[in-house]
Design a protein around this motif. Structure first.
Motif, PDB file in Angstrom:
ATOM      1  N   ALA A   1       0.827  -1.205   0.000  1.00 29.82           N
ATOM      2  CA  ALA A   1       0.000   0.000   0.000  1.00 29.82           C
ATOM      3  C   ALA A   1       0.861   1.255   0.000  1.00 29.82           C
ATOM      4  O   ALA A   1       0.555   2.236  -0.689  1.00 29.82           O
ATOM      5  N   SER A   2       1.952   1.253   0.754  1.00 28.69           N
ATOM      6  CA  SER A   2       2.809   2.438   0.809  1.00 28.69           C
ATOM      7  C   SER A   2       3.476   2.696  -0.534  1.00 28.69           C
ATOM      8  O   SER A   2       3.685   3.858  -0.920  1.00 28.69           O
ATOM      9  N   GLU A   3       3.812   1.638  -1.267  1.00 25.54           N
ATOM     10  CA  GLU A   3       4.379   1.821  -2.609  1.00 25.54           C
ATOM     11  C   GLU A   3       3.364   2.496  -3.528  1.00 25.54           C
ATOM     12  O   GLU A   3       3.703   3.423  -4.276  1.00 25.54           O
ATOM     13  N   LEU A   4       2.121   2.044  -3.486  1.00 24.68           N
ATOM     14  CA  LEU A   4       1.081   2.651  -4.319  1.00 24.68           C
ATOM     15  C   LEU A   4       0.879   4.115  -3.935  1.00 24.68           C
ATOM     16  O   LEU A   4       0.727   4.978  -4.805  1.00 24.68           O
TER      17      LEU A   4
ATOM     18  N   VAL B   1     -10.351  -0.877  -0.402  1.00 21.49           N
ATOM     19  CA  VAL B   1      -8.997  -1.129   0.090  1.00 21.49           C
ATOM     20  C   VAL B   1      -7.968  -0.504  -0.850  1.00 21.49           C
ATOM     21  O   VAL B   1      -6.965   0.084  -0.409  1.00 21.49           O
ATOM     22  N   PHE B   2      -8.197  -0.629  -2.143  1.00 24.96           N
ATOM     23  CA  PHE B   2      -7.276  -0.058  -3.129  1.00 24.96           C
ATOM     24  C   PHE B   2      -7.198   1.457  -2.963  1.00 24.96           C
ATOM     25  O   PHE B   2      -6.107   2.046  -2.952  1.00 24.96           O
ATOM     26  N   GLU B   3      -8.344   2.115  -2.837  1.00 20.97           N
ATOM     27  CA  GLU B   3      -8.361   3.573  -2.711  1.00 20.97           C
ATOM     28  C   GLU B   3      -7.779   4.033  -1.379  1.00 20.97           C
ATOM     29  O   GLU B   3      -7.157   5.104  -1.305  1.00 20.97           O
ATOM     30  N   ALA B   4      -7.944   3.230  -0.345  1.00 21.61           N
ATOM     31  CA  ALA B   4      -7.324   3.563   0.942  1.00 21.61           C
ATOM     32  C   ALA B   4      -5.804   3.546   0.807  1.00 21.61           C
ATOM     33  O   ALA B   4      -5.107   4.435   1.336  1.00 21.61           O
ATOM     34  N   ALA B   5      -5.265   2.565   0.088  1.00 18.34           N
ATOM     35  CA  ALA B   5      -3.824   2.505  -0.151  1.00 18.34           C
ATOM     36  C   ALA B   5      -3.375   3.668  -1.030  1.00 18.34           C
ATOM     37  O   ALA B   5      -2.319   4.271  -0.799  1.00 18.34           O
ATOM     38  N   LEU B   6      -4.186   3.992  -2.002  1.00 20.05           N
ATOM     39  CA  LEU B   6      -3.872   5.076  -2.938  1.00 20.05           C
ATOM     40  C   LEU B   6      -3.847   6.434  -2.239  1.00 20.05           C
ATOM     41  O   LEU B   6      -3.071   7.328  -2.603  1.00 20.05           O
ATOM     42  N   GLY B   7      -4.700   6.604  -1.251  1.00 18.89           N
ATOM     43  CA  GLY B   7      -4.783   7.875  -0.549  1.00 18.89           C
ATOM     44  C   GLY B   7      -5.765   8.842  -1.170  1.00 18.89           C
ATOM     45  O   GLY B   7      -5.812  10.022  -0.807  1.00 18.89           O
ATOM     46  N   ARG B   8      -6.602   8.358  -2.073  1.00 18.72           N
ATOM     47  CA  ARG B   8      -7.635   9.167  -2.714  1.00 18.72           C
ATOM     48  C   ARG B   8      -8.540   8.250  -3.532  1.00 18.72           C
ATOM     49  O   ARG B   8      -8.216   7.087  -3.766  1.00 18.72           O
TER      50      ARG B   8
END
Length: 463
Positions: free
Chosen positions: A75-78, A424-431
């Protein structure tokens, strides 16, 4: 302080990426030359196509157009990759669940979103995040997570420049050049694996795509893709240039009015790598990086996508039923037959609400006609108004999966089931990701409003 426009930073980066990949994968350079030759021949042979593309501002972007693809592990990489692409004026557009096609990833496409930015440089990067929670072997998933936690894919200098761009709203010319050089390091190929050969083999057994992500220090760019105007000609000519293409072009069949996206590729390279071992290193091979070509057509509306999905499902079902001995030819025949019900001219696609267009005023307003939405059909018939197809700027999950699978060393697909997890994807993305449909709708709506205003004011752009 004067900031370099984000569009220019994106162009600097895409050129640098292309130069780097050409050095790393020489066949990519051959592919670029082939695509340029085919495009030149198409434009010379079809004056109507050249005129339409020129009037729509698409000729200038053709030679610089590329898309790439990377696969991330955490997630941090994304999150940091999203920040990096934002410096280049690229936003995450669309959510793609590839688990439906047997791949343990979900993805988005980072790209520019405005008409002006797309015409300057439509560089896109299809970015996937692996989903270790889909692995049945939970011990291996935990081991992979631990391996990934030890790596840092963005350099400290790049992160500092990203923070500077965020704080001051952009970068000056010298900082932009330094940013491009540092950002390029994230995508560079490294032939030294970070895991022993035994770990690599266990990851491959779970899924080759997971091994490609977990076993290296960064998300090496796994392909760059030029845009061609005739993908069938490129597919036919690839063997003449010493390139072995995949058997079937992904996406819709060959048509007069191109829709969405057609893609093909050459088989991934088998590359020599070094695994860490107790007594130094151990030699092995890895297969992941390849060359891809795309042909882009008009973007489809939700109704058009629904019809496309039905036709594609019908073709795949028919090809599966008649698969014995027919191979690629059987699938192409099934695809052609299934798409006979799909309108194959732009007037029908537009009138039936199946595709998106961009309007412009091309001739003076005829006497007796009003520049109003109610008169659009008459204005189009008179030539005062022109509807240009909106280029499909995005991707197709089934096609992406087909390309990925054919270049992972096997066509076998794992069954991960349908398990989209956009939240979950958008949470990792930050938006949140941007809706591609909303973008196409907005461009169509605004272009019509502006074109009608231009007609009313007597301001026209000749076709």
């Amino acid at each position: 302080m004067t900031h370099l426009p984000a569009d220019e930073i994106r162009s600097l980066f895409s050129r640098a990426m292309s130069d780097m990949y050409r050095k790393e994968v020489p066949q990519y350079g051959t592919l670029i030359e082939l695509v340029r030759d085919v495009n030149r021949e198409m434009l010379a042979a079809d004056s109507d196509l050249r005129a339409r593309m020129d009037s729509a501002g698409e000729i200038a972007r053709l030679d610089v157009e590329r898309h790439g693809a990377i696969r991330l592990g955490t997630a941090s990489e994304l999150f940091n990759i999203r920040r990096m692409f934002a410096v280049m004026g690229m936003s995450p557009v669309g959510y793609y669940d590839l688990s439906v096609a047997g791949l343990p990833v979900h993805s988005t496409a980072f790209r520019p979103v405005s008409t002006e930015a797309l015409q300057i440089n439509p560089f896109r990067v299809f970015t996937s995040l692996i989903r270790l929670e889909l692995l049945e072997d939970r011990a291996l998933a935990a081991e992979a997570e631990e391996i990934l936690s030890r790596r840092k894919i963005v350099t400290d200098d790049c992160l500092a420049l990203i923070e500077k761009a965020e704080a001051q709203g952009g970068l000056g010319a010298s900082d932009a050049e330094a940013f491009v050089a540092q950002a390029l390091e994230t995508f560079r190929w490294h032939s030294e694996a970070t895991v022993p050969a035994e770990t690599y083999e266990r990851l491959c057994a779970a899924h080759r795509l997971i091994a490609d992500v977990v076993s290296f220090r960064g998300p090496h760019i796994n392909h760059l893709t030029p845009r061609t105007l005739d993908i069938d000609a490129v597919q036919k000519q690839m063997p003449e240039r010493g390139i072995a293409p995949k058997a079937v072009i992904e996406g819709p069949p060959r048509r007069r009015a191109d829709i969405l996206l057609r893609q093909t590729s050459f088989k991934a390279l088998e590359e020599r790598i070094l695994f860490p071992a107790e007594t130094g290193t151990e030699e092995g091979t890895h297969t992941a990086r390849f060359g891809e070509i795309e042909q882009r057509g008009v973007a489809l509306t939700p109704a058009g996508r629904e019809l496309y999905d039905r036709c594609l499902a019908e073709a795949r079902a028919a090809a599966a039923v008649g698969a014995s001995g027919e191979g690629a030819g059987g699938y192409v025949a099934a695809l052609d037959a299934a798409f006979e019900s799909f309108p194959d001219d732009h007037d029908s696609l537009r009138r039936d609400g199946l595709a998106f267009y961009r309007y412009r005023a091309a001739a003076p307003l005829p006497a007796g006609l009003q520049a109003s939405p109610e008169a659009v059909e008459q204005l189009l018939a008179s030539g005062a108004l022109v509807a240009d197809p909106q280029v499909y700027e995005d991707f197709l999950p089934v096609s992406a999966a087909g390309i990925f699978q054919s270049n992972l060393g096997t066509d076998e697909q794992s069954n991960f089931g349908e398990s989209a997890n956009r939240e979950v994807f958008e949470a990792a993305l930050g938006r949140e990701v941007v809706s591609e449909m909303a973008l196409y709708e907005e461009i169509e709506r605004e272009s019509l409003t502006q074109a009608l205003a231009a007609l009313a004011a007597g301001e026209v752009t000749p076709a």
